[in-house]
Design an enzyme around this catalytic site. Structure first.
Site, mmCIF file in Angstrom:
data_model
loop_
_atom_site.group_PDB
_atom_site.id
_atom_site.type_symbol
_atom_site.label_atom_id
_atom_site.label_comp_id
_atom_site.label_asym_id
_atom_site.label_seq_id
_atom_site.Cartn_x
_atom_site.Cartn_y
_atom_site.Cartn_z
ATOM 1 N N ARG A 103 0.966 -1.256 0.174
ATOM 2 C CA ARG A 103 0.155 -0.167 0.104
ATOM 3 C C ARG A 103 0.971 1.187 0.006
ATOM 4 O O ARG A 103 0.536 2.291 -0.645
ATOM 5 C CB ARG A 103 -1.116 -0.148 1.142
ATOM 6 C CG ARG A 103 -1.641 1.416 1.426
ATOM 7 C CD ARG A 103 -2.516 1.667 0.073
ATOM 8 N NE ARG A 103 -3.155 0.704 -0.670
ATOM 9 C CZ ARG A 103 -3.575 0.728 -2.020
ATOM 10 N NH1 ARG A 103 -2.973 1.640 -2.655
ATOM 11 N NH2 ARG A 103 -4.165 -0.286 -2.643
ATOM 12 N N LYS A 138 1.081 25.154 -3.938
ATOM 13 C CA LYS A 138 -0.041 24.635 -3.515
ATOM 14 C C LYS A 138 0.063 23.156 -3.348
ATOM 15 O O LYS A 138 -0.635 22.231 -4.381
ATOM 16 C CB LYS A 138 -1.231 25.074 -4.277
ATOM 17 C CG LYS A 138 -1.428 26.303 -4.329
ATOM 18 C CD LYS A 138 -2.683 26.802 -5.366
ATOM 19 C CE LYS A 138 -2.870 28.309 -5.112
ATOM 20 N NZ LYS A 138 -4.003 28.855 -6.068
ATOM 21 N N LYS A 170 2.319 39.960 -2.959
ATOM 22 C CA LYS A 170 0.958 39.868 -3.249
ATOM 23 C C LYS A 170 0.135 41.005 -2.827
ATOM 24 O O LYS A 170 0.689 41.881 -1.873
ATOM 25 C CB LYS A 170 0.561 38.446 -2.961
ATOM 26 C CG LYS A 170 1.447 37.477 -3.587
ATOM 27 C CD LYS A 170 0.775 36.012 -3.269
ATOM 28 C CE LYS A 170 -0.303 35.848 -4.331
ATOM 29 N NZ LYS A 170 -0.971 34.366 -4.168
ATOM 30 N N GLU A 198 2.770 40.563 -7.719
ATOM 31 C CA GLU A 198 1.410 40.379 -8.360
ATOM 32 C C GLU A 198 0.755 41.507 -8.635
ATOM 33 O O GLU A 198 0.549 42.545 -7.730
ATOM 34 C CB GLU A 198 0.718 39.321 -7.239
ATOM 35 C CG GLU A 198 -0.764 39.179 -7.764
ATOM 36 C CD GLU A 198 -1.465 38.247 -6.806
ATOM 37 O OE1 GLU A 198 -1.493 37.332 -6.517
ATOM 38 O OE2 GLU A 198 -2.291 39.114 -5.632
ATOM 39 N N ASP A 219 -2.482 38.496 -12.411
ATOM 40 C CA ASP A 219 -3.562 37.535 -11.707
ATOM 41 C C ASP A 219 -4.708 37.788 -12.323
ATOM 42 O O ASP A 219 -5.235 38.877 -12.456
ATOM 43 C CB ASP A 219 -3.237 37.967 -10.155
ATOM 44 C CG ASP A 219 -4.125 37.038 -9.490
ATOM 45 O OD1 ASP A 219 -4.095 35.500 -9.658
ATOM 46 O OD2 ASP A 219 -4.907 37.255 -8.643
#
Length: 282
Positions: A103, A138, A170, A198, A219
């Site tokens: 697994r 992320k 940002k 950004e 963005d």
């Protein structure tokens, strides 16, 4: 494909921590109860879907950790695009050990191959535009090095590995610092060479550049706005499109002339590849 795990990544420590999570303080009670201590099995790890393969060295490490004498034949390589029903690894060794490691080995290869497969889809969708696909931060906590390895296997380029390798200013940084110019000034004063800023409006571009931005993150701009932004920047710094990017939109975004397109879903939303491990006694 030219992707390798960094030398700093401790495979043995990753394998040990993963197995410890699965085994607890008691161990694999099923295999100990059901499988004779001297039983041996041969098996094949195979993909049930077409995938881009990633993580085979890690799978091998799980099996070798529990059976140092296991015989493993790698049938494909990381980065290979394979059809459904393709055999990836063939192995033969101690039955209990292989079943115990199964697994953990599968989870790792399924997750990384899923990321590599989705990444390759995005790379193919923007092929010929000249833009470069980037991943993001992320990632699942603790798995960033592996997940960013998988995006490289799929054909993307790594963006920041962490908060340490570039400044990214940002909207919240700007708000707290008191403006774009002040935020960039402080970053430059700190000796940071790579300063990403950004922007989400055209009128923010010149102030950001004048302040010393070395990279602009555009963005959530639609393609017409991106084209205008790229024309205004005129090659003074790299441009990166981000936000609202999916397989249906990425080509139009990449065709605007941006240097990069970053996609968080590569590591945030990639489904696990369907990979199994089938044991036989022959």
């Amino acid at each position: 494909m030219n992707a390798t795990l960094p030398d700093s990544f401790d495979i043995a420590a990753f394998v040990a921590a993963t197995l410890a999570e699965d085994l607890g303080t008691i161990g694999d009670i099923t295999s100990v109860a059901v499988i004779p201590a001297d039983a041996r099995f041969t098996g094949v790890m195979d993909s049930r879907d077409p995938i881009v393969v990633a993580g085979l060295a890690l799978a091998e490490a799980f099996f070798r950790t529990l059976d140092s004498d296991v015989r493993i034949e790698r049938l494909v390589q990381d980065g290979d695009s394979v059809a459904a029903d393709t055999d990836l690894l063939r192995l033969e060794g101690a039955g209990r050990a292989l079943l115990t490691a199964e697994r953990s080995a599968l989870n790792t290869v399924q997750h990384l191959s899923g990321i590599a497969t989705m990444t390759r889809q995005y790379v193919d969708a923007m092929a010929g535009t000249g833009a470069i696909l980037l991943d993001t931060r992320k990632t699942i906590p603790g798995l960033r090095v592996l997940e960013k390895y998988a995006t490289r296997v799929g054909g993307a380029q790594n963006h920041r590995m962490g908060l340490w390798d570039a400044a990214m200013i940002k909207d919240n940084h700007v708000a707290v610092a008191g403006g774009v110019s002040e935020a960039v000034r402080r970053a430059k004063a700190a000796g940071i060479a790579h300063i990403i800023v950004e922007v989400d409006r055209i009128d923010q571009i010149e102030p950001a550049l004048a302040a010393g931005a070395t990279h602009l993150l555009l963005d959530n701009m639609p393609p017409p706005t991106l084209r205008s932004a790229v024309a205004l920047v005129a090659g003074r710094v790299p441009t990166e499109a981000s936000g609202g990017v999916n397989l249906e939109t990425i080509r139009a975004i990449a065709e605007t002339g941006v240097t990069y397109v970053s996609v968080g879903r590569l590591t945030q939303s990639a489904p696990a590849a369907d990979i199994g491990l089938d044991f036989t006694t022959a």
